[in-house]
Design a protein around this motif. Structure first.
Motif, PDB file in Angstrom:
ATOM      1  N   VAL A   7       0.818  -1.340  -0.089  1.00 47.59           N
ATOM      2  CA  VAL A   7      -0.108   0.044   0.048  1.00 47.59           C
ATOM      3  C   VAL A   7       1.018   1.126  -0.039  1.00 47.59           C
ATOM      4  O   VAL A   7       0.566   2.234  -0.718  1.00 47.59           O
ATOM      5  N   GLN A   8       2.184   1.196   0.708  1.00 44.87           N
ATOM      6  CA  GLN A   8       2.931   2.349   0.873  1.00 44.87           C
ATOM      7  C   GLN A   8       3.429   2.735  -0.496  1.00 44.87           C
ATOM      8  O   GLN A   8       3.427   3.997  -1.028  1.00 44.87           O
ATOM      9  N   ILE A   9       3.742   1.584  -1.142  1.00 49.41           N
ATOM     10  CA  ILE A   9       4.307   1.947  -2.831  1.00 49.41           C
ATOM     11  C   ILE A   9       3.044   2.400  -3.686  1.00 49.41           C
ATOM     12  O   ILE A   9       3.504   3.339  -4.437  1.00 49.41           O
ATOM     13  N   VAL A  10       1.953   1.815  -3.528  1.00 47.44           N
ATOM     14  CA  VAL A  10       0.917   2.202  -4.583  1.00 47.44           C
ATOM     15  C   VAL A  10       0.727   3.788  -4.146  1.00 47.44           C
ATOM     16  O   VAL A  10       0.435   4.517  -5.064  1.00 47.44           O
ATOM     17  N   ARG A  11       0.637   4.198  -3.008  1.00 49.58           N
ATOM     18  CA  ARG A  11       0.190   5.523  -2.657  1.00 49.58           C
ATOM     19  C   ARG A  11       1.558   6.338  -3.262  1.00 49.58           C
ATOM     20  O   ARG A  11       0.907   7.390  -3.542  1.00 49.58           O
ATOM     21  N   ARG A  12       2.557   6.019  -3.154  1.00 45.87           N
ATOM     22  CA  ARG A  12       3.669   7.058  -3.475  1.00 45.87           C
ATOM     23  C   ARG A  12       3.742   6.913  -5.059  1.00 45.87           C
ATOM     24  O   ARG A  12       3.798   8.328  -5.501  1.00 45.87           O
ATOM     25  N   ILE A  13       3.264   5.859  -5.641  1.00 46.67           N
ATOM     26  CA  ILE A  13       3.238   6.144  -7.127  1.00 46.67           C
ATOM     27  C   ILE A  13       2.051   6.964  -7.595  1.00 46.67           C
ATOM     28  O   ILE A  13       2.090   7.791  -8.653  1.00 46.67           O
ATOM     29  N   ILE A  14       0.849   6.685  -6.904  1.00 44.70           N
ATOM     30  CA  ILE A  14      -0.257   7.557  -7.237  1.00 44.70           C
ATOM     31  C   ILE A  14      -0.156   9.243  -6.963  1.00 44.70           C
ATOM     32  O   ILE A  14      -0.508   9.965  -7.455  1.00 44.70           O
ATOM     33  N   ARG A  15       0.669   9.399  -5.934  1.00 53.26           N
ATOM     34  CA  ARG A  15       0.980  10.647  -5.870  1.00 53.26           C
ATOM     35  C   ARG A  15       2.203  11.362  -6.574  1.00 53.26           C
ATOM     36  O   ARG A  15       2.683  12.385  -6.358  1.00 53.26           O
ATOM     37  N   ARG A  16       2.540  10.599  -7.502  1.00 51.59           N
ATOM     38  CA  ARG A  16       3.737  10.890  -8.563  1.00 51.59           C
ATOM     39  C   ARG A  16       5.031  11.211  -7.788  1.00 51.59           C
ATOM     40  O   ARG A  16       5.725  11.928  -8.134  1.00 51.59           O
ATOM     41  N   GLU A  17       5.340  10.524  -6.589  1.00 48.19           N
ATOM     42  CA  GLU A  17       6.706  10.417  -5.993  1.00 48.19           C
ATOM     43  C   GLU A  17       7.403   9.303  -6.677  1.00 48.19           C
ATOM     44  O   GLU A  17       6.871   8.387  -7.533  1.00 48.19           O
ATOM     45  N   THR A  18       8.697   9.235  -6.634  1.00 47.47           N
ATOM     46  CA  THR A  18       9.702   8.296  -7.235  1.00 47.47           C
ATOM     47  C   THR A  18       9.393   7.010  -6.802  1.00 47.47           C
ATOM     48  O   THR A  18       8.755   6.761  -5.637  1.00 47.47           O
ATOM     49  N   SER A  19       9.493   5.905  -7.449  1.00 45.92           N
ATOM     50  CA  SER A  19       9.288   4.683  -6.910  1.00 45.92           C
ATOM     51  C   SER A  19       9.948   3.939  -5.926  1.00 45.92           C
ATOM     52  O   SER A  19      10.069   2.833  -5.804  1.00 45.92           O
ATOM     53  N   GLU A  20      11.310   4.626  -5.670  1.00 40.20           N
ATOM     54  CA  GLU A  20      12.158   4.235  -4.768  1.00 40.20           C
ATOM     55  C   GLU A  20      11.608   3.799  -3.679  1.00 40.20           C
ATOM     56  O   GLU A  20      10.971   4.409  -2.971  1.00 40.20           O
ATOM     57  N   TYR A  21      11.901   2.397  -3.344  1.00 40.18           N
ATOM     58  CA  TYR A  21      11.659   2.104  -1.914  1.00 40.18           C
ATOM     59  C   TYR A  21      12.329   0.795  -1.347  1.00 40.18           C
ATOM     60  O   TYR A  21      12.882  -0.187  -2.178  1.00 40.18           O
ATOM     61  N   ALA A  22      12.719   0.719  -0.338  1.00 38.54           N
ATOM     62  CA  ALA A  22      13.531  -0.372   0.354  1.00 38.54           C
ATOM     63  C   ALA A  22      12.784  -0.783   1.405  1.00 38.54           C
ATOM     64  O   ALA A  22      12.808  -0.293   2.764  1.00 38.54           O
ATOM     65  N   GLY A  23      11.941  -1.957   1.232  1.00 39.28           N
ATOM     66  CA  GLY A  23      11.276  -2.590   2.377  1.00 39.28           C
ATOM     67  C   GLY A  23      11.877  -4.064   2.500  1.00 39.28           C
ATOM     68  O   GLY A  23      12.729  -4.382   1.651  1.00 39.28           O
ATOM     69  N   GLU A  24      11.123  -4.956   3.415  1.00 37.03           N
ATOM     70  CA  GLU A  24      11.617  -6.278   3.638  1.00 37.03           C
ATOM     71  C   GLU A  24      11.174  -7.104   2.444  1.00 37.03           C
ATOM     72  O   GLU A  24      11.856  -8.159   2.014  1.00 37.03           O
ATOM     73  N   HIS A  25       9.939  -6.942   2.114  1.00 39.21           N
ATOM     74  CA  HIS A  25       9.190  -7.660   1.072  1.00 39.21           C
ATOM     75  C   HIS A  25       9.326  -6.819  -0.627  1.00 39.21           C
ATOM     76  O   HIS A  25       9.332  -7.765  -1.462  1.00 39.21           O
ATOM     77  N   TYR A  26       9.406  -5.871  -0.570  1.00 32.78           N
ATOM     78  CA  TYR A  26       9.563  -5.040  -1.895  1.00 32.78           C
ATOM     79  C   TYR A  26      10.816  -3.918  -1.943  1.00 32.78           C
ATOM     80  O   TYR A  26      10.996  -3.251  -0.868  1.00 32.78           O
ATOM     81  N   ARG A  27      11.432  -4.178  -3.100  1.00 39.59           N
ATOM     82  CA  ARG A  27      12.680  -3.358  -3.224  1.00 39.59           C
ATOM     83  C   ARG A  27      12.655  -2.830  -4.591  1.00 39.59           C
ATOM     84  O   ARG A  27      12.520  -3.335  -5.633  1.00 39.59           O
ATOM     85  N   LEU A  28      12.552  -1.337  -4.806  1.00 37.77           N
ATOM     86  CA  LEU A  28      12.597  -0.648  -5.979  1.00 37.77           C
ATOM     87  C   LEU A  28      13.705   0.463  -6.141  1.00 37.77           C
ATOM     88  O   LEU A  28      13.725   1.126  -4.945  1.00 37.77           O
TER      89      LEU A  28
END
Length: 340
Positions: free
Chosen positions: A120-141
């Motif tokens: 959900v954090q990644i989806v919200r970031r993308i919808i807000r047009r923030e960069t897709s960069e994300y470093a989590g335990e389950h997802y990394r972009l």
């Protein structure tokens, strides 16, 4: 309490009267229409296809499975649907269960709550047009490893609504609390207005967490409720029993069935054991026959109109803000007249 139309997912093919049902729902003043997916038809395509013929109904997924799409693909689809529908799309997400996630999508299921939070954090970031960069335990972009050429990207599409609503499907108390904390609504299943104390406590816990998006005053609770009209409640319940037997007895393994756990919490542990024993042994008719009338009445409205009308007060005083019903056009008209 609003009314919504539950389309569910298809069986061997699309119901022939699907377009008629959706037209009837809009004409009858329903608030929304919701499509689902399991391991056949998907949740987004029917909403795009049939939603084009509507002008007012909200279009929701109940649910789009997390493992079916990457967070970026889900964000893209949600923004696209929101533009095409004129801002009527609701993204309903759910973790599904290990049988589907691991057996159909080939992905690991453990720690579904942590995965949901990151997703959900990644989806919200993308919808807000923030960069897709994300470093989590389950997802990394960008992804770790690979060519090393990946870089964070920003959506080329501008959202119609940067705060596009996201609902979470949940049955267990911990998942319900997560929905109250990070989502705009809860997609409930097998909810009972006569046994909801643990749900109220879980929602209160989620709303009290730091950074919670909503409060009880502006949080939506969407719930599928079978409404079956018949002079004989037992006959009406017979239309619900096979579905309950499937979920209680056949959805999941003997020791890992979230739907069964819901009915156990309601006090039907012995009944659930019989249903599961029959179902896992291939005795589906016996499993359905083991679903008692009180079990059905806890989560559905069955019987003659006056009986259902008498039970509606409990639903109107419950947590449910949108009741999802299903049926052909005449049935929807009868339900709207009774519940409206």
């Amino acid at each position: 309490m609003k009314l919504g139309l539950a389309l569910g997912y298809w069986g061997a093919g699309p119901p022939p009267d699907l377009a008629e049902r959706i037209r009837a729902a809009e004409d009858l003043g329903f608030d929304s229409v919701w499509a689902a997916e399991a391991y056949g038809s998907d949740a987004l395509t029917p909403l795009a296809w049939h939603g084009a013929a509507t002008s007012r109904l909200r279009l929701g997924t109940s649910i789009a499975q997390l493992s079916a799409r990457t967070p970026a693909a889900t964000a893209m689809a949600a923004m696209t649907m929101d533009h095409l529908s004129g801002g009527r799309f609701v993204l309903g997400l759910g973790a599904s269960g290990p049988q589907v996630v691991e057996g159909w999508y080939g992905q690991p299921y453990p720690r579904p709550l942590a995965r949901t939070r990151e997703y959900v954090q990644i989806v919200r970031r993308i919808i807000r047009r923030e960069t897709s960069e994300y470093a989590g335990e389950h997802y990394r972009l960008p992804a770790a490893g690979g060519t090393g050429l990946g870089k964070p990207l920003r959506s080329t599409l501008h959202p119609r609504r940067a705060d596009l609503p996201i609902h979470l499907a949940a049955e267990g108390p911990r998942n319900v609390a997560l929905a109250a904390e990070i989502a705009d609504g809860w997609l409930a299943m097998f909810y009972s207005p006569w046994a909801d104390e643990h749900y109220r406590a879980a929602l209160a816990e989620g709303f009290a967490r730091p950074g919670a998006r909503r409060s009880a005053a502006d949080f939506e609770v969407v719930c599928r409720v079978n409404v079956e009209l018949d002079d004989d409640p037992e006959v009406a319940a017979d239309r619900v029993r096979p579905m309950l037997a499937l979920y209680i007895g056949g959805m999941g393994a003997r020791g890992a069935n979230f739907h069964r756990d819901v009915f156990v919490r309601m006090g039907f542990e012995a009944e659930c054991a019989r249903i599961q024993e029959h179902y896992l042994a291939g005795r589906r008719d016996e499993a359905a026959a083991s679903v008692t009338l009180p079990m059905v009445e806890r989560v559905a409205l069955v019987g003659p109109p006056d009986k259902i009308a008498g039970e509606l007060a409990a639903w109107r005083e419950s947590l449910v803000t949108t009741m999802l019903v299903s049926g052909d056009a005449p049935t929807l008209a009868a339900i709207a007249g009774l519940l409206g």
